[in-house]
Scaffold this motif. Structure first.
Motif, mmCIF file in Angstrom:
data_model
loop_
_atom_site.group_PDB
_atom_site.id
_atom_site.type_symbol
_atom_site.label_atom_id
_atom_site.label_comp_id
_atom_site.label_asym_id
_atom_site.label_seq_id
_atom_site.Cartn_x
_atom_site.Cartn_y
_atom_site.Cartn_z
ATOM 1 N N ASN A 500 0.834 -1.192 0.000
ATOM 2 C CA ASN A 500 0.000 0.000 0.000
ATOM 3 C C ASN A 500 0.876 1.253 0.000
ATOM 4 N N PRO A 501 0.310 2.410 -0.333
ATOM 5 C CA PRO A 501 1.070 3.658 -0.171
ATOM 6 C C PRO A 501 1.605 3.758 1.258
ATOM 7 N N PRO A 502 2.790 4.319 1.430
ATOM 8 C CA PRO A 502 3.403 4.351 2.766
ATOM 9 C C PRO A 502 2.555 5.098 3.782
ATOM 10 N N GLY A 503 2.662 4.669 5.022
ATOM 11 C CA GLY A 503 2.137 5.446 6.134
ATOM 12 C C GLY A 503 3.258 6.305 6.680
ATOM 13 N N GLY A 504 2.935 7.525 7.064
ATOM 14 C CA GLY A 504 3.970 8.430 7.560
ATOM 15 C C GLY A 504 3.430 9.352 8.629
ATOM 16 N N ALA A 505 4.062 10.499 8.759
ATOM 17 C CA ALA A 505 3.626 11.488 9.748
ATOM 18 C C ALA A 505 2.300 12.098 9.317
ATOM 19 N N PHE A 506 1.381 12.238 10.261
ATOM 20 C CA PHE A 506 0.117 12.932 10.027
ATOM 21 C C PHE A 506 -0.337 13.472 11.371
ATOM 22 N N ARG A 507 -0.796 14.681 11.343
ATOM 23 C CA ARG A 507 -1.272 15.387 12.536
ATOM 24 C C ARG A 507 -1.921 14.428 13.542
#
Length: 857
Positions: A500-507
């Motif tokens: 899947n598209p990467p998971g990263g930083a998110f508020r």
């Protein structure tokens, strides 16, 4: 040949073309922003024959003999009124959407100069704002209408810029009038355009890449593949697992992977040349979930396996505590990937500069970008300079390399300035998202509702690459037990690679996910005990001197109980009303990176032409860091803001103040500003600014923390925590009537700014709770910008922010970060309200069978 009136001047165009492209590229009208090119965001709003319309879906032929107006064509009176109103109301954050909002506002006021709030909401329903939550934009439009209607003078503000003042944002006027330059607004002589060819499949073996036809295409300046990279090909914040280009003989890992780069003299040639590159793939089975990825026979996405990281956090004896508890609840929770949906798509310009590269960017750390590009190009650090333009929103989504490395590489290879911009479709596919998580939480309490212990397992989908999957999982685990006074916890987290598209930083950084689970469990326990959700939280709320579940001792600025008390009367008033249904949730969120990692804020003050230049690399991505730094400086020195200039982040002149992430900049850079300001203040006691011309002052602030899993009795995980209580009121149809958000911010450097952060965060949290999703089909995203489920102005309820200030610490005048925590308790508060409405205990986001979203069966 086509003729029309543009900003009161007749123009003639020889060819039919997209109107947005014409206005931006031919007329250089940068107030008209390219947000989505789908007609969904409203950033390109213009007025055509007195009607607001979207330039991105119009062609020149469609406006033949019509009158077109952009913000640049407004009268000076209108510009002054809108600039003042939007600054005074605090309606400007990242600013990218604001000129489009102003256009919609003018179109409304020209027809109706005394609009109601509902009429304003309706007028801007075609304009998306991801920062402000629309509340202050609506206020600004009503204010502008009043000033214009009554022909009032615009007040002359005499602001001293002190801490606690509702000081106008230093960039508000430039952003309101469309004068602030984002990267895509920058042009330079000889500039060409670049882009990447993306993989056709999420997971496939690249067997061959034939670029011969593209190389021969007229107007093509370069075609690059993996062999053309002079330095280290793999990038990443912590784990270097993300290739700038996938090579022949390697597997692609997600749909955003780049296999080739093209630079061309025009956007049209660029698009045509990309289509000429022939890639031979062998399509492979995709790993679409962490569950699949953890199977023994699963394909290895990376050579080390599919487990990115495992985190374990244990204190006390959770097993025994739960066993001996009166009440125990266990639920499984599911939260989705979500898209940041910042209004400004990613853009960077690489410029050859003295055998190196100057990069114009719009990310969250110029030093992160410099480090990655230095390694990619194999150059020494002195050959790379990174400058930031204005940043049109980030929320964590602009921490990773998206276009910066490709722009730098193409510029280095061609010897020409190269602009690389993601289309909105590419942006949705390419940059990391909020991690999807599957969680099981067990929470226990005694007969009085006193919490005794909890166990949790969290499985996070890291997608194709590590990005910040490890730190996000850490925060999810360190905050999983909530802001409560009990110490028996057993938390195991895993972050797993998929295609899947990467998971990263998110508020919210992982805490949005684990807080949803732990807060919902509390509501069930309250029901079993026979007390209200408010009471179970108040009974257990952490207080000064007590141990948080992670072992850290709560400091004297801890104000969770104060946030609960701030909503108490409203909670019980509405709780007992017929046809009203109340939900409540609490949260804590760290300020600073913490967990044993280096964390330093830095600032320089340089005197140039009688002005003090504040210089820090800390990125303002809409949160108002530049304004905060100015106020801290003015408070410390007593110098008027008229003598202050904020310089843009630039690795050649601004010291490294770390990434804008983890709600850290107000605290760390703010304190660095205070430290260096004290130095200047002392010197100003005996010397004038004129005498200090050319001199430079430096200050920094750092704080040591303990790593996760520390064996200290009371480890210090983070420099500070903010606390919050949020409360939602539903009507009998399931629509939100009112939302109250009480936040412990330590000290509000700028109350208007803090309110705006709260309001914007609440609306983002409501989207996460109710409408936003990022659907994938075989690891390929299917959403467009307009179908992501973002809240619009006409769906936002009344929001009441309550600011709690209790911090006596001198650190940054007592301020804590508020940017992230505002989204954390929203979803569980909404879940609790719906549980009270219909008795259905929902455990999956976005919540189904609500007034906002029906079942997806």
């Amino acid at each position: 040949m086509y003729t029309f009136i543009l900003n009161n001047t007749e123009v003639t165009v020889n060819e039919d073309m997209n109107l947005l492209e014409y206005l931006r590229e031919r007329e250089d009208l940068i107030s008209v922003k390219n947000g989505c090119s789908e007609g969904a965001c409203g950033a390109c709003m213009i007025i055509v024959d007195n009607r607001p319309m979207r330039a991105c879906i119009l062609s020149i032929s469609k406006i033949q003999n019509k009158e077109v107006l952009t913000v640049e064509g407004f009268s000076q009176r209108e510009k002054d009124v809108f600039a003042y109103s939007f600054a005074e109301a605090g309606a400007v954050q990242c600013g990218f959407c604001i000129p489009g909002m102003v256009v919609s506002a003018k179109a409304l006021i020209d027809k109706n100069n005394n609009p109601t709030s509902e009429e304003v909401k309706a007028a801007i329903r075609g304009n998306i704002c991801r920062c402000t939550g629309y509340v202050k934009i609506e206020k600004a439009i009503l204010m502008a209408a009043e000033i214009l209607r009554e022909n009032r003078e615009i007040p002359i503000e005499d602001e001293d810029g002190k801490v606690g003042e509702r000081f106008h944002r230093i960039d508000a006027i430039r952003k309101t009038l469309g004068r602030a330059k984002y990267v895509d607004d920058i042009k330079m002589p000889g500039m060409i355009y670049g882009s990447a060819l993306r993989t056709k499949y999420p997971r496939a073996l690249v067997k061959n890449i034939d670029v011969s036809r593209a190389l021969k295409y007229p107007g093509v300046e370069a075609v690059l593949t993996a062999e053309d990279i002079p330095g280290k090909r793999y990038l990443g914040h912590i784990v270097k697992d993300w290739p700038a280009l996938v090579a022949v003989g390697e597997e692609t890992r997600y749909i955003g992977d780049a296999v080739a780069l093209v630079a061309a003299k025009s956007k049209k040639i660029l698009e045509e040349a990309l289509a000429l590159i022939e890639v031979e793939y062998e399509k492979l089975k995709t790993v679409t979930t962490p569950e699949e990825g953890l199977k023994k026979d699963a394909p290895k996405i990376h050579s080390k396996g599919n487990l990115l990281v495992k985190e374990v956090l244990r204190r006390g004896n959770a097993e025994e505590a739960i066993k001996n508890s009166k009440y125990v609840v266990t639920y499984k929770y599911s939260t989705p990937f979500t898209e940041h949906a910042f209004l400004e798509p990613e853009c960077a310009i690489g410029v050859p500069d003295k055998e190196g590269i100057l990069l114009y960017t719009g990310g969250q750390s110029v030093y992160d970008e410099k480090r990655e590009i230095t390694e990619l190009l194999g150059l020494s650090e002195d050959k790379i300079r990174v400058k930031s333009a204005y940043v049109g929103g980030g929320f964590g989504g602009k921490e990773d390399m998206s276009v910066q490395h490709h722009a730098a590489l193409l510029a280095y290879k061609t010897g020409k300035p190269v602009k690389v911009t993601l289309s909105r479709k590419e942006s949705i596919a390419v940059h990391p998202k909020r991690h999807a998580m599957e969680m099981e939480f067990t929470t226990a309490c005694d007969e009085n509702g006193v919490l005794t212990g909890m166990k949790a397992t969290l499985i996070s989908d890291s997608g194709a690459y590590a990005s910040l999957g490890g730190p996000v999982l850490q925060r999810a685990c360190t905050h999983a037990a909530g802001p409560y006074n009990y110490q028996n916890i057993d938390i195991v987290g895993k972050s797993v690679y998929t295609n899947n598209p990467p998971g990263g930083a998110f508020r919210g950084f992982g805490v949005t996910q684990s807080a949803f689970a732990t807060e919902c469990n509390l509501n069930k326990l309250a029901e079993m005990v026979g007390i209200s959700p408010w009471e179970i939280r108040y009974i257990n709320a952490i207080e000064e001197g007590q141990e948080l579940p992670n072992g850290q001792i709560a400091d004297e600025g801890t104000a969770l109980k104060e946030t609960l008390l701030a909503v108490k009367d409203e909670y019980f008033k509405h709780k007992d009303q017929e046809k009203e249904y109340v939900g409540i949730a609490c949260a804590m969120k760290n300020s600073g990176i913490g967990v044993g990692l280096p964390d330093i804020g830095r600032c320089r003050l340089t005197i140039i032409n009688g002005k003090i230049h504040i210089r820090t690399s800390a990125a303002c991505i809409g949160q108002g860091l530049g304004t905060i730094a100015t106020q801290i400086f003015c408070e410390t020195t007593g110098v008027s803001p008229k003598f202050v200039v904020l310089d843009d982040p630039d690795t050649s002149i601004t010291p490294d103040s770390g990434t804008t992430t983890a709600s850290r900049q107000t605290v760390f850079t703010g304190e660095a500003v205070r430290v260096v300001s004290e130095k200047l203040k002392k010197v100003l006691e005996t010397r004038t600014l004129q005498e200090l011309e050319g001199e430079d002052f430096y200050g920094e602030y750092s704080f040591d923390t303990d790593p996760i899993g520390s064996d200290k009795p009371n480890p210090v995980s983070h420099v500070a925590y903010g606390y919050a209580t949020q409360m939602v009121i539903l009507d009998e149809k399931g629509f939100i009537k009112e939302f109250i958000a009480a936040h412990d911010v330590g000290r509000a450097i700028n109350p208007t700014n803090v309110e705006g952060q709260i309001e914007g965060g609440v609306v983002m949290g409501l989207g996460y709770a109710l409408t936003e999703d990022y659907p994938l089909k075989n690891s390929v995203p299917t959403a467009k910008f307009g179908t992501l489920g973002l809240f619009r102005a006409n769906t936002v309820p009344e929001i009441k922010p309550i600011i709690i200030e209790k911090n006596t610490d001198k650190l940054a005048y007592g301020a804590k970060g508020v940017g992230e925590i505002v989204v954390v308790p929203t979803a569980p508060a909404v879940q609790g309200a719906y549980y009270n409405l219909d008795g259905v205990f929902r455990t999956k986001l976005p919540l189904e069978n609500t007034a906002y979203r029906k079942s997806r069966k």
